[in-house]
Design a protein around this motif. Structure first.
Motif, PDB file in Angstrom:
ATOM      1  N   ASP A  84      10.138 -13.482   8.562  1.00  0.00           N
ATOM      2  CA  ASP A  84       9.018 -12.718   8.014  1.00  0.00           C
ATOM      3  C   ASP A  84       9.469 -11.271   7.833  1.00  0.00           C
ATOM      4  N   THR A  85       9.766 -10.885   6.602  1.00  0.00           N
ATOM      5  CA  THR A  85      10.290  -9.556   6.294  1.00  0.00           C
ATOM      6  C   THR A  85       9.399  -8.879   5.271  1.00  0.00           C
ATOM      7  N   LYS A  86       9.306  -7.551   5.377  1.00  0.00           N
ATOM      8  CA  LYS A  86       8.470  -6.771   4.466  1.00  0.00           C
ATOM      9  C   LYS A  86       9.186  -5.479   4.095  1.00  0.00           C
ATOM     10  N   ASN A  87       8.893  -4.988   2.875  1.00  0.00           N
ATOM     11  CA  ASN A  87       9.433  -3.707   2.427  1.00  0.00           C
ATOM     12  C   ASN A  87       8.748  -2.563   3.149  1.00  0.00           C
ATOM     13  N   SER A  88       9.512  -1.515   3.396  1.00  0.00           N
ATOM     14  CA  SER A  88       9.021  -0.287   4.007  1.00  0.00           C
ATOM     15  C   SER A  88       9.846   0.857   3.408  1.00  0.00           C
ATOM     16  N   VAL A  89       9.169   1.835   2.786  1.00  0.00           N
ATOM     17  CA  VAL A  89       9.900   2.896   2.084  1.00  0.00           C
ATOM     18  C   VAL A  89       9.260   4.257   2.337  1.00  0.00           C
ATOM     19  N   PHE A 115       4.366   0.499   2.000  1.00  0.00           N
ATOM     20  CA  PHE A 115       4.533  -0.627   2.923  1.00  0.00           C
ATOM     21  C   PHE A 115       4.086  -1.909   2.238  1.00  0.00           C
ATOM     22  N   GLY A 116       4.895  -2.941   2.405  1.00  0.00           N
ATOM     23  CA  GLY A 116       4.594  -4.225   1.799  1.00  0.00           C
ATOM     24  C   GLY A 116       3.731  -5.081   2.699  1.00  0.00           C
ATOM     25  N   PHE A 117       2.834  -5.860   2.073  1.00  0.00           N
ATOM     26  CA  PHE A 117       2.028  -6.842   2.798  1.00  0.00           C
ATOM     27  C   PHE A 117       2.632  -8.235   2.661  1.00  0.00           C
ATOM     28  N   SER A 118       3.421  -8.445   1.615  1.00  0.00           N
ATOM     29  CA  SER A 118       3.952  -9.771   1.300  1.00  0.00           C
ATOM     30  C   SER A 118       5.305 -10.004   1.962  1.00  0.00           C
ATOM     31  N   ASP A 119       5.519 -11.239   2.389  1.00  0.00           N
ATOM     32  CA  ASP A 119       6.804 -11.652   2.963  1.00  0.00           C
ATOM     33  C   ASP A 119       7.840 -11.732   1.845  1.00  0.00           C
ATOM     34  N   LEU A 120       9.023 -11.133   2.074  1.00  0.00           N
ATOM     35  CA  LEU A 120      10.093 -11.163   1.084  1.00  0.00           C
ATOM     36  C   LEU A 120      10.816 -12.502   1.039  1.00  0.00           C
ATOM     37  N   GLY A 131       0.827  -1.190   0.000  1.00  0.00           N
ATOM     38  CA  GLY A 131       0.000   0.000   0.000  1.00  0.00           C
ATOM     39  C   GLY A 131       0.862   1.241   0.000  1.00  0.00           C
ATOM     40  N   VAL A 132       0.236   2.355  -0.349  1.00  0.00           N
ATOM     41  CA  VAL A 132       0.905   3.654  -0.387  1.00  0.00           C
ATOM     42  C   VAL A 132      -0.029   4.675   0.267  1.00  0.00           C
ATOM     43  N   VAL A 133       0.504   5.525   1.136  1.00  0.00           N
ATOM     44  CA  VAL A 133      -0.233   6.650   1.703  1.00  0.00           C
ATOM     45  C   VAL A 133       0.673   7.879   1.650  1.00  0.00           C
ATOM     46  N   GLY A 134       0.067   9.067   1.531  1.00  0.00           N
ATOM     47  CA  GLY A 134       0.903  10.257   1.508  1.00  0.00           C
ATOM     48  C   GLY A 134       0.124  11.536   1.359  1.00  0.00           C
ATOM     49  N   VAL A 135       0.876  12.611   1.233  1.00  0.00           N
ATOM     50  CA  VAL A 135       0.313  13.950   1.052  1.00  0.00           C
ATOM     51  C   VAL A 135       1.076  14.648  -0.070  1.00  0.00           C
TER      52      VAL A 135
END
Length: 183
Positions: free
Chosen positions: A169-174, A158-163, A138-142
């Motif tokens: 259990d790891t996920k992307n976060s940017v 933010f990622g929902f899927s496991d890398l 997902g993506v959120v912002g202003v």
């Protein structure tokens, strides 16, 4: 094959919206990514791509896009600092809500496709075989609209899927900061 089909669908969606109140644009900026689930510090990167903003009801718009984005992180690897750089093609579909013509908030789903990897640490790795090649997030912002069709925005992906990274259990976060231009 699935990856190619989704990319073709994204291009068709972007090309298919030829309405009077639609704008095509380009966007680029700075990434501060992390890999959640492991002790990871950020690893600066960048993103670049294009989008199609389709106005629906005055200050409400839908914005599909496609972009290249660097993700990953830095962490301890056998007493040394390792740097992981993951290269993705992101396909977000955002809903934008304007409060006034100048400021908007946005959110939406994003499909991401892992296309390359560069790990530098105790060993150098470029194979993507052991990692998940597809990420739903997902993506959120202003965003802020500027004169002459320019815009700036800050967002969090933010990622929902496991890398499938090191069997943890790891996920992307940017975190992203971008500048764009409407045409």
């Amino acid at each position: 094959m699935k990856r190619i089909q989704i990319l073709i669908l994204a291009f068709i969606l972007l090309a298919g919206f030829q309405q009077v109140n639609a704008q095509t644009g380009i966007r680029a900026g700075w990434n501060y990514p992390e890999i959640k689930g492991i002790s990871s510090d950020g690893n600066s990167g960048f993103h670049v791509g294009f989008y199609k903003k389709i106005s629906l009801l005055g200050l409400v718009a839908v914005e599909p896009g496609i972009q290249y984005s660097q993700k990953g992180g830095k962490f301890e690897d056998n007493g040394m600092t390792g740097t992981e750089r993951l290269h993705y093609i992101d396909v977000p579909v955002l809903a934008r809500l304007g409060f006034i013509p100048l400021i908007n908030i946005f959110a939406g789903p994003q499909a991401s496709f892992l296309v390359a990897r560069n790990y530098e640490g105790s060993t150098d790795i470029s194979s993507i075989e052991e990692l998940s090649k597809f990420d739903i997030g997902g993506v959120v912002g202003v965003g802020i609209n500027l004169p002459l069709g320019f815009n700036v925005q800050g967002s969090y992906d933010f990622g929902f899927s496991d890398l499938n990274y090191s069997d943890v259990d790891t996920k992307n976060s940017v975190y992203k900061v971008s500048i764009g231009k409407n045409f």
